[in-house]
Every structure is written in structure tokens, then in C-alpha cells.
Design an enzyme around this catalytic site. Sequence first.
Site, mmCIF file in Angstrom:
data_model
loop_
_atom_site.group_PDB
_atom_site.id
_atom_site.type_symbol
_atom_site.label_atom_id
_atom_site.label_comp_id
_atom_site.label_asym_id
_atom_site.label_seq_id
_atom_site.Cartn_x
_atom_site.Cartn_y
_atom_site.Cartn_z
ATOM 1 N NE ARG A 104 8.163 -2.409 0.229
ATOM 2 C CZ ARG A 104 8.009 -3.157 -0.814
ATOM 3 N NH1 ARG A 104 6.963 -2.805 -1.626
ATOM 4 N NH2 ARG A 104 8.417 -4.271 -1.223
ATOM 5 C CE LYS A 144 3.219 -21.494 -6.736
ATOM 6 N NZ LYS A 144 2.731 -19.920 -7.491
ATOM 7 N N GLY A 154 7.659 -10.413 2.120
ATOM 8 C CA GLY A 154 6.451 -9.934 2.817
ATOM 9 C C GLY A 154 5.954 -10.751 3.863
ATOM 10 N N GLY A 186 10.932 -9.740 -3.369
ATOM 11 C CA GLY A 186 11.173 -10.147 -4.525
ATOM 12 C C GLY A 186 12.825 -9.788 -4.711
HETATM 13 C C1 3PG Z 1 7.233 -5.204 -4.271
HETATM 14 O O1 3PG Z 1 6.571 -5.049 -3.633
HETATM 15 O O2 3PG Z 1 7.546 -6.437 -4.823
HETATM 16 C C2 3PG Z 1 7.781 -4.188 -5.064
HETATM 17 O O3 3PG Z 1 7.531 -2.917 -4.752
HETATM 18 C C3 3PG Z 1 8.170 -4.379 -6.777
HETATM 19 O O4 3PG Z 1 6.857 -4.590 -7.186
HETATM 20 P P1 3PG Z 1 6.569 -5.559 -8.291
HETATM 21 O O5 3PG Z 1 6.836 -7.029 -8.050
HETATM 22 O O6 3PG Z 1 5.039 -5.295 -9.102
HETATM 23 O O7 3PG Z 1 7.533 -5.164 -9.479
HETATM 24 MG MG MG Z 2 7.004 -8.125 -6.048
#
Ligand code: 3PG
Ligand code: MG
Length: 400
Positions: free
Chosen positions: A36, A200, A356, A379
Amino acid sequence: MNHVKDFNFSGKKTLIRVDFNVPLDKQTFAVTDDTRLRAALKTIHKILNDGGSVILMSHLGRPKNGPEEKYSLKHIVAYLSSLLQKDVKFVTDCIGDEVRSAAENLKPGEVLLLENLRFHPEEEKGDETFARQLSELGDVYVNDAFGTAHRAHASTTIIANYFDAQHKMFGFLMAAEVEAAGKVLHDHEKPFTAIIGGAKVSDKILILEKLIEKADNIIVGGGMAYTFIKAMGGKVGNSLCEEDRLENALQLIEKAKSMQVSFLLPDDSIIADKFDNAANIKSANSNDIPDGWMGLDIGTNAIQQFTDVILRSKTILWNGPMGVFEMENFSKGTIEIAHAVAKATAAGAYTLVGGGDSVAAVNKFGLADQVSYVSTGGGAMLEFFEGKVLPGVAAIAAAK
Ligand code: 3PG
Ligand code: MG
């Protein structure tokens, strides 16, 4: 929509919302994955090369009540300085007198990093006063934080209200992410295959609902596959299974059938007698797993079957691993699927990997540069493919 590439930043102080929520080593706080940070460099360089200065703001982790040492962005200053090959200045807050004067004194070519925005609860609340205070630090607002675009927070969304249409825009990363995701969801060449994995089902129900309406093939692997297999009457032993999602799983299978979408589950699995790389291991039909055993990877037949579909596809979305790839004995399914996606890319398919764990997998296997696009959003990417409007994108997209 405005884009940094079309703007001359000479003499301007530019406030960039980046997503520097990067993993840090628990003991030393060293950056353990710099994806990132690297992804933000193009926008920063463009602004500096124009003769502007840069004020970077980000969150890190999920601090609960004000500042916490382990979530301080000071831990990334040295690393970021080495990537940029210049000393990044740092302030220990993101609003207040000290921050204001550091911003005012910033000269063209300089970079200032603010402390974690989430040390102020106003950030996540989308507080207007807090957003306005941030906005006053810069002449221009750039949003390059795709990973946080699904959050309607002060620095990602509300702040845009304090800049006119000519002075708020997407950075290179945000624009590239939105373009890649948009191409896959709305403008894809068929056959379009979505590979969805992970532990999940509950996290993936909405994205599956949407993808069934768009894709020709849905491949399901990882722990979530066993909820589907059990829902269809299979015996899954001690595999992961969300009992309260069996009904949802069946509805998704029905929906796929009614829309003539092929919905593929792994025929066979690598099973283990405990959740451990050193467990006893054998292969089994995925719907006939003995009690005391659990499926931790897709099996050889499933790899073959999934690979055949992947190689016939023209567009591929991959989110979520096929097994517990962090443990060597259960990594083969994810490795082989990663290779199949790379091979499809070489043959001309457009391939997008996000989330991720699947990104960690392509990085681990050295295949990140052999797919069309690797997303920095977890997300955010999921919510985009669920069909939701991302507030961070909308706040800029509305500007003419
Ligand atoms: C992430 O890694 O999911 C983003 O940086 C957003 O973070 P958060 O899910 O804590 O809002
Ligand atoms: Mg997140």
C-alpha cells in the site's frame, strides 16, 4: 471526474488521503508488507514533480480510545522516506496548532505525514468540524485510499464538501482501482469466472448474490465450500461449517441454477485430523469426510476441474484462497489456482485479484506481476462487487 494527471500542482499544498493501513511486526513495528505504500508513490511523485508539496493522511488499525503506540504512523516514517528518497516530516497529531504550522511551513517538494486519523473518534463518525479542520491544511484534496473507500469517514468522504469541484480529485491508485473493478463488473469479456474462497460464507453471501447475476462460472473453494457441501446433503466431518448459513447456501445454488450459471464446488479435498501442518493427511471426496477430519485444501480433481474452467475464461475475478495456504501441506490448491490465473492472463484474459489473503498468496508465490491487476482493497473491493456505491468514490465522482 477529476484526476491528478490533469492538474498542475505547482505551488499547491495537496492533502492526500492514502490507505497506509499496512501490517507491522508486533515486536519491532517494522513494515511487513509495503504494497500500500508503494501503491501511493505515483501520485506523490506527480505532485512533487509539478512543484507542489504533499500532506499525507491515513488511518492505521482500529484504535479504540485515542492514541495507541502500536497504531502510530510514526512507525512507517523511515520506510516511507526510503521509498521516496527524501525525509518525510511527521507531526504527532492530525489537527491542531502544531499541525497547522507544519502544513503552513511546508515548502514545494516536501512531504508531511500526519498522525493516525483514527486517534480522533471524529474520523469514523464523519464529524464535519473535524473534516473541515483537516481540509484547511491543503489547497487541493486527493483521494487515493481505495482500501478505505467503503468507509464514509471524515477524511474519505465528508472532507470533499470543503473543496470546490476543481480542487478535489482521484489519485492514480484510486482511478486505476475503480477502472479495474468497473471493467470486471460492468464491461467484461465472456466467459467471466469468479473464484471466491476464504473461510466464511457469511462474508461472501452478498458478493455471490451479485456475481451470480454477472458471471458465467462461479468457483467456490476454501473453508466456505463445506457449508455449501453440507447444505446439499454432504458429510463434511469437522470441516468449517456455518450451520446458520445452510439455507443461504442452498438459495445461492438455486439462484445459480435458475440463471444457468455453473456453480463449482471442489469434488475432492485434502483432509487432516487436526488444524496443523503436521497433522495426518489424506484425500477424500468433499461430500464424504469422516468425523474427526477436516477439509483444509481442495484436492487434485478439483484443481484440474477449476483449472480447466479458468483457462477457458476471458475475465477472472479472484477473491479468497482455496485452502489454508499459510501451511505448506495445504497450499497446493491455492498455488495451482494462482498459476492457472497467471496462465489465463498470459493467454489474454483480464484478471483481477483482490482481498488480503488472495493478494498475500499471489505475492507469496511471486505471481503478482503475472495477473492484470492486484487490488489494494479488501472490504472496499468486496463492497464494490456487492454492487454498493463506495462513499469515498462517490464524494469525488459527484464533482464535475
Ligand atoms: C482495510 O485494510 O480494510 C482498510 O484499510 C480499511 O480499514 P478498516 O476495515 O479498519 O475500516
Ligand atoms: Mg477492513
